[in-house]
Write a protein that holds these residues in place. Structure first.
Motif, PDB file in Angstrom:
ATOM      1  N   PRO A  56       0.787  -1.235   0.000  1.00 18.24           N
ATOM      2  CA  PRO A  56       0.000   0.000   0.000  1.00 18.24           C
ATOM      3  C   PRO A  56       0.820   1.285   0.000  1.00 18.24           C
ATOM      4  N   CYS A  57       2.123   1.199   0.315  1.00 14.81           N
ATOM      5  CA  CYS A  57       2.945   2.398   0.421  1.00 14.81           C
ATOM      6  C   CYS A  57       3.820   2.568  -0.823  1.00 14.81           C
ATOM      7  N   ALA A  58       3.817   3.778  -1.377  1.00 18.38           N
ATOM      8  CA  ALA A  58       4.595   4.036  -2.594  1.00 18.38           C
ATOM      9  C   ALA A  58       6.096   3.933  -2.358  1.00 18.38           C
ATOM     10  N   GLN A  59       6.544   4.148  -1.109  1.00 19.70           N
ATOM     11  CA  GLN A  59       7.980   4.107  -0.801  1.00 19.70           C
ATOM     12  C   GLN A  59       8.457   2.714  -0.376  1.00 19.70           C
ATOM     13  N   TYR A  60       7.584   1.734  -0.408  1.00 23.50           N
ATOM     14  CA  TYR A  60       7.885   0.443   0.214  1.00 23.50           C
ATOM     15  C   TYR A  60       9.174  -0.188  -0.303  1.00 23.50           C
ATOM     16  N   ARG A  61       9.401  -0.193  -1.574  1.00 20.76           N
ATOM     17  CA  ARG A  61      10.551  -0.905  -2.123  1.00 20.76           C
ATOM     18  C   ARG A  61      11.878  -0.235  -1.752  1.00 20.76           C
ATOM     19  N   ARG A  62      11.846   1.041  -1.357  1.00 17.40           N
ATOM     20  CA  ARG A  62      13.071   1.756  -1.007  1.00 17.40           C
ATOM     21  C   ARG A  62      13.241   1.924   0.497  1.00 17.40           C
ATOM     22  N   CYS A  63      12.152   2.116   1.204  1.00 18.68           N
ATOM     23  CA  CYS A  63      12.217   2.428   2.630  1.00 18.68           C
ATOM     24  C   CYS A  63      12.461   1.171   3.454  1.00 18.68           C
ATOM     25  N   GLY A  64      13.233   1.310   4.515  1.00 14.80           N
ATOM     26  CA  GLY A  64      13.508   0.175   5.385  1.00 14.80           C
ATOM     27  C   GLY A  64      12.599   0.098   6.592  1.00 14.80           C
ATOM     28  N   GLY A  65      11.570   0.955   6.656  1.00 10.25           N
ATOM     29  CA  GLY A  65      10.684   0.939   7.813  1.00 10.25           C
ATOM     30  C   GLY A  65       9.805  -0.287   7.879  1.00 10.25           C
ATOM     31  N   CYS A  66       9.435  -0.836   6.743  1.00 14.44           N
ATOM     32  CA  CYS A  66       8.593  -2.036   6.668  1.00 14.44           C
ATOM     33  C   CYS A  66       9.310  -3.083   5.820  1.00 14.44           C
ATOM     34  N   VAL A  67       9.059  -4.354   6.119  1.00 12.81           N
ATOM     35  CA  VAL A  67       9.725  -5.413   5.359  1.00 12.81           C
ATOM     36  C   VAL A  67       8.750  -6.387   4.716  1.00 12.81           C
ATOM     37  N   ILE A  68       7.451  -6.309   5.044  1.00 11.29           N
ATOM     38  CA  ILE A  68       6.550  -7.354   4.566  1.00 11.29           C
ATOM     39  C   ILE A  68       5.177  -6.817   4.179  1.00 11.29           C
ATOM     40  N   GLN A  69       5.166  -5.648   3.567  1.00 12.39           N
ATOM     41  CA  GLN A  69       3.896  -5.129   3.053  1.00 12.39           C
ATOM     42  C   GLN A  69       3.401  -5.911   1.840  1.00 12.39           C
ATOM     43  N   HIS A  70       4.248  -6.742   1.259  1.00 14.70           N
ATOM     44  CA  HIS A  70       3.861  -7.494   0.069  1.00 14.70           C
ATOM     45  C   HIS A  70       3.105  -8.766   0.408  1.00 14.70           C
ATOM     46  N   ALA A  71       2.813  -9.012   1.691  1.00 11.87           N
ATOM     47  CA  ALA A  71       2.122 -10.229   2.115  1.00 11.87           C
ATOM     48  C   ALA A  71       0.749  -9.900   2.673  1.00 11.87           C
TER      49      ALA A  71
END
Length: 416
Positions: free
Chosen positions: A61-76
């Motif tokens: 859901p986050c546009a920065q997900y692939r670059r940001c290290g704050g989250c690791v598993i938004q793809h699940a």
């Protein structure tokens, strides 16, 4: 062979959220069962291309997900993440030969993280504030972060202004931020030394952005309003940068579990008490002795208790429980104890409790591995683990917290 493109199938997730394929080969942002292709660099599959996606894969859901290290598993999917996090706790317990009576998992909603540590640096286009990229010092802007409280996101321009004033050309500042009930509290660390000119500019930023409190390298620069938070029946003003449960939902879940675990105990020892996350709510029904190594947090707890009507007595003791745990003779006057140690666990204190502790224990942990170690010590000396509640305050991260209840029969007084 390193440098050649290979095709692998992900077997499982590691404790940091990366997929693991035979080898082992670590595959970022991939899920068990996925067939992926890429080039191996060291022990990692670089830029993996997913050939067969998992049915649990979702759009982050986050546009920065692939670059940001704050989250690791938004793809699940949420279901997958819930199973993974309870599985982390279960695996830690099984490694010690212990049961894992997990009865529920509670996950904080998106956009509810009320505290965070951000990084800020000066760049040619202007100041940049955000989280670090994965395994990197690169700072990624987070304008539409799906984790942080909207009040923190709204204050990003204020954090950028503080960064522009405080960061050196080559260094970064750390900003410990809290969305308090009275507004934004920010503690800036590793910043330029204060001088009269800078002081004046920082005060202007605090005023312009309506910040409740600004702390600079450990010194309170401006407190326009006390950045108070509600803890149970009390109002507490935390010291700058103090530890606080990450979300109000997570705090409530932990509190409810702890209250249930101690039952009808009338005298309770709250060990590693912090700001009173458990001591203050428990004081509505019992006398509490709060023990904590940080005297500033205990002072905040004490002030909160003194201004909250109708609570039972709360006493405080500043004490390093790693070096000087409460001894059995000191524990004898309590009907229950609460432990909420840092990631290292509470081995020294747990050994004293195992020797001759009260009949009921509530333990909170942010590290399932050290929790399992401490639970084994208790189990070896007669405590039964009744249940575990898994609490996910750090949504989409690899972080797992839990609360657990232990009990054992009341021991007969020793004859002399």
């Amino acid at each position: 062979m390193e440098g050649d493109a290979i095709r692998v199938t992900v077997d499982r997730l590691g404790h940091k959220g990366d997929g693991i394929a035979p080898g082992p080969v670590f595959v970022p942002m991939c899920l068990p069962g996925e067939v992926v292709e890429g080039v191996v660099v060291g022990d990692q599959l670089s830029a993996p291309r997913i050939l067969t996606p998992s049915p649990d894969r979702v759009r982050a859901p986050c546009a920065q997900y692939r670059r940001c290290g704050g989250c690791v598993i938004q793809h699940a999917s949420d279901r997958f993440v819930a199973d993974w996090k309870t599985g982390i706790v279960r695996a830690a317990m099984e490694a010690r030969g212990l049961p894992a009576p997990i009865r529920r998992l509670q996950t904080s909603p998106p956009s509810t993280r009320r505290r965070a540590t951000l990084s800020g640096l000066r760049t040619k286009p202007g100041p940049l504030v955000g989280f670090h990229s994965r395994a990197s010092d690169t700072v990624v802007a987070i304008p539409d972060c799906r984790v942080l409280d909207p009040a923190i996101l709204a204050a990003l321009p204020a954090f950028e202004a503080l960064t522009a004033l405080g960061a050196s050309r080559k260094g970064q500042v750390r900003l410990k931020v809290l969305a308090s009930d009275a507004g934004i509290d920010v503690a800036v660390e590793e910043a330029k030394p204060i001088d009269p000119a800078l002081w004046s500019e920082l005060l202007a930023v605090a005023e312009a952005y309506d910040l409740a409190r600004v702390t600079w390298n450990g010194e309170v620069l401006a407190e326009r309003r006390p950045p108070a938070i509600r803890i149970g029946p009390a109002t507490v003003v935390p010291p700058p940068g103090a530890f606080l449960q990450a979300t109000a939902d997570g705090e409530a879940a932990l509190r409810d579990s702890v209250v249930e675990a101690v039952g009808d105990a009338r005298r309770i020892a709250d060990l590693f008490a912090g700001l009173g996350t458990f001591a203050l709510p428990l004081a509505a029904r019992a006398e509490v002795h709060a023990v904590e190594g940080d005297g500033t947090m205990l002072s905040a707890l004490d002030r909160g208790w003194r201004h909250a009507p109708g609570l039972h007595r709360v006493t405080t003791e500043t004490r390093d429980l790693f070096r000087r745990p409460l001894e059995p003779a000191e524990l004898a006057r309590f009907d229950a104890a609460v432990l909420d140690p840092p990631r290292a666990g509470a081995e020294a204190q747990v050994r004293r409790l195992a020797a001759d502790g009260p009949p009921r224990l509530a333990m909170v942990s942010c590290n399932p591995v050290t929790f399992a170690r401490d639970a084994q010590i208790l189990a070896n000396d007669g405590y039964a683990l009744e249940w575990i509640d898994v609490i996910d305050q750090f949504r989409w991260s690899a972080h797992v917290e839990l609360a657990a209840a232990f009990a054992r029969p009341v021991r007969s007084p020793k004859r002399t």
